[in-house]
Design a protein around this motif. Sequence first.
Motif, PDB file in Angstrom:
ATOM      1  N   SER A   1       0.850  -1.195   0.000  1.00  0.00           N
ATOM      2  CA  SER A   1       0.000   0.000   0.000  1.00  0.00           C
ATOM      3  C   SER A   1       0.879   1.236   0.000  1.00  0.00           C
ATOM      4  CB  SER A   1      -0.938   0.024   1.216  1.00  0.00           C
ATOM      5  OG  SER A   1      -0.206   0.093   2.422  1.00  0.00           O
ATOM      6  N   ALA A   2       0.332   2.328  -0.481  1.00  0.00           N
ATOM      7  CA  ALA A   2       1.105   3.565  -0.587  1.00  0.00           C
ATOM      8  C   ALA A   2       0.152   4.748  -0.577  1.00  0.00           C
ATOM      9  CB  ALA A   2       1.943   3.572  -1.873  1.00  0.00           C
TER      10      ALA A   2
ATOM     11  N   GLU B   1      -1.972  18.726  -5.492  1.00  0.00           N
ATOM     12  CA  GLU B   1      -2.153  18.462  -4.064  1.00  0.00           C
ATOM     13  C   GLU B   1      -3.373  17.608  -3.761  1.00  0.00           C
ATOM     14  OE1 GLU B   1      -1.704  21.828  -1.518  1.00  0.00           O
ATOM     15  OE2 GLU B   1       0.260  22.338  -2.297  1.00  0.00           O
ATOM     16  N   SER B   2      -3.831  16.829  -4.734  1.00  0.00           N
ATOM     17  CA  SER B   2      -4.791  15.776  -4.445  1.00  0.00           C
ATOM     18  C   SER B   2      -4.050  14.617  -3.779  1.00  0.00           C
ATOM     19  CB  SER B   2      -5.481  15.288  -5.728  1.00  0.00           C
ATOM     20  OG  SER B   2      -6.236  16.315  -6.325  1.00  0.00           O
ATOM     21  N   ILE B   3      -4.779  13.787  -3.041  1.00  0.00           N
ATOM     22  CA  ILE B   3      -4.194  12.638  -2.348  1.00  0.00           C
ATOM     23  C   ILE B   3      -4.642  11.363  -3.040  1.00  0.00           C
ATOM     24  CG2 ILE B   3      -3.961  11.425  -0.144  1.00  0.00           C
ATOM     25  CD1 ILE B   3      -2.800  14.234  -0.116  1.00  0.00           C
ATOM     26  N   VAL B   4      -3.704  10.437  -3.234  1.00  0.00           N
ATOM     27  CA  VAL B   4      -4.017   9.144  -3.825  1.00  0.00           C
ATOM     28  C   VAL B   4      -3.634   8.037  -2.849  1.00  0.00           C
ATOM     29  CG1 VAL B   4      -3.639   7.592  -5.762  1.00  0.00           C
ATOM     30  CG2 VAL B   4      -3.573  10.050  -6.140  1.00  0.00           C
ATOM     31  N   LEU B   5      -4.600   7.182  -2.498  1.00  0.00           N
ATOM     32  CA  LEU B   5      -4.326   5.976  -1.726  1.00  0.00           C
ATOM     33  C   LEU B   5      -4.250   4.805  -2.710  1.00  0.00           C
ATOM     34  CD1 LEU B   5      -6.820   6.374   1.270  1.00  0.00           C
ATOM     35  CD2 LEU B   5      -4.518   7.296   1.020  1.00  0.00           C
ATOM     36  N   VAL B   6      -3.240   3.976  -2.549  1.00  0.00           N
ATOM     37  CA  VAL B   6      -3.032   2.853  -3.469  1.00  0.00           C
ATOM     38  C   VAL B   6      -2.851   1.574  -2.658  1.00  0.00           C
ATOM     39  CG1 VAL B   6      -1.618   1.904  -5.325  1.00  0.00           C
ATOM     40  CG2 VAL B   6      -1.880   4.388  -5.109  1.00  0.00           C
ATOM     41  N   MET B   7      -3.549   0.516  -3.067  1.00  0.00           N
ATOM     42  CA  MET B   7      -3.366  -0.785  -2.443  1.00  0.00           C
ATOM     43  C   MET B   7      -3.300  -1.841  -3.530  1.00  0.00           C
ATOM     44  SD  MET B   7      -4.631  -3.888  -1.276  1.00  0.00           S
ATOM     45  CE  MET B   7      -6.395  -3.893  -1.035  1.00  0.00           C
ATOM     46  N   VAL B   8      -2.230  -2.614  -3.520  1.00  0.00           N
ATOM     47  CA  VAL B   8      -2.061  -3.703  -4.481  1.00  0.00           C
ATOM     48  C   VAL B   8      -2.279  -5.011  -3.733  1.00  0.00           C
ATOM     49  CG1 VAL B   8      -0.520  -4.814  -6.131  1.00  0.00           C
ATOM     50  CG2 VAL B   8      -0.396  -2.338  -5.780  1.00  0.00           C
ATOM     51  N   ALA B   9      -3.324  -5.735  -4.109  1.00  0.00           N
ATOM     52  CA  ALA B   9      -3.702  -6.967  -3.427  1.00  0.00           C
ATOM     53  C   ALA B   9      -3.183  -8.166  -4.213  1.00  0.00           C
ATOM     54  CB  ALA B   9      -5.209  -7.058  -3.268  1.00  0.00           C
ATOM     55  N   GLN B  10      -2.579  -9.119  -3.511  1.00  0.00           N
ATOM     56  CA  GLN B  10      -2.112 -10.352  -4.157  1.00  0.00           C
ATOM     57  C   GLN B  10      -3.275 -11.342  -4.216  1.00  0.00           C
ATOM     58  OE1 GLN B  10       0.936  -9.637  -5.747  1.00  0.00           O
ATOM     59  NE2 GLN B  10       1.459 -11.686  -5.113  1.00  0.00           N
TER      60      GLN B  10
END
Length: 228
Positions: free
Chosen positions: A211-212, A219-228
């Motif tokens: 996740s990151a 200045e927008s925020i991005v949440l990232v999650m890479v699921a296996q």
Amino acid sequence: MKKILDLSLVFIALGGLLSCQPAHKLTSAPSATSSSPKEKDIQYQSYPYGQSIVHTLLIPANSHFLITPALSPSLSRLEILAQKHHAIAAINGGYFDPENRKSTAIVVQQGVLVGNPRQNERLMHNPKLAPYLKQILNRTEFRRYHCGQTTHYDIVLHSEPLPVGCRLVDALGGGPRLLPKVTLVQEGFVDSAKGKVLRDPLGSSQPNARSAIGITRDESIVLVMVAQ
């Protein structure tokens, strides 16, 4: 992307999580699917990438949502912690010692230090970690500032001074930083010599759930999650 910080996704959270919460009460929650042009609050997308599924959540700049850390005093499933804090969305963040369950990452809530790795004796007095301790205590963190009447976010090393005229509200240590370059070595995550890896607790070269969080140029925020 302007800045992006790896927060090391795990299914069980203790050290902290980042939650996205409305700054004021809403009459209805945003849809958990991709937003239409009129729904500019949150934009969720998911798509396949190899054998993984990538989930992204965009929180536009100047929206009525805040990204803040939350801390669990005991082992807790992420969805339970998110429900407890009435979060619209959440990802795991920070690091903790699985044996003594103490934080190895900085956590600041409302200006108060609530997660202090210096109070983790297994970290501070571990001879194997002694060569990396200075780097571990100065890892990259996600910050929220109050600058007058404006809220700003940043991703910087722990030692980075506050911007002039700003007050630190929240912070969550994570790392490594991914852009503009990966700082695995500089932050004490990876050590190698003569082609041999001496230290890599994240398994950075191996496929894993990750996740990151990132900050775009507007200045927008991005949440990232890479699921296996």
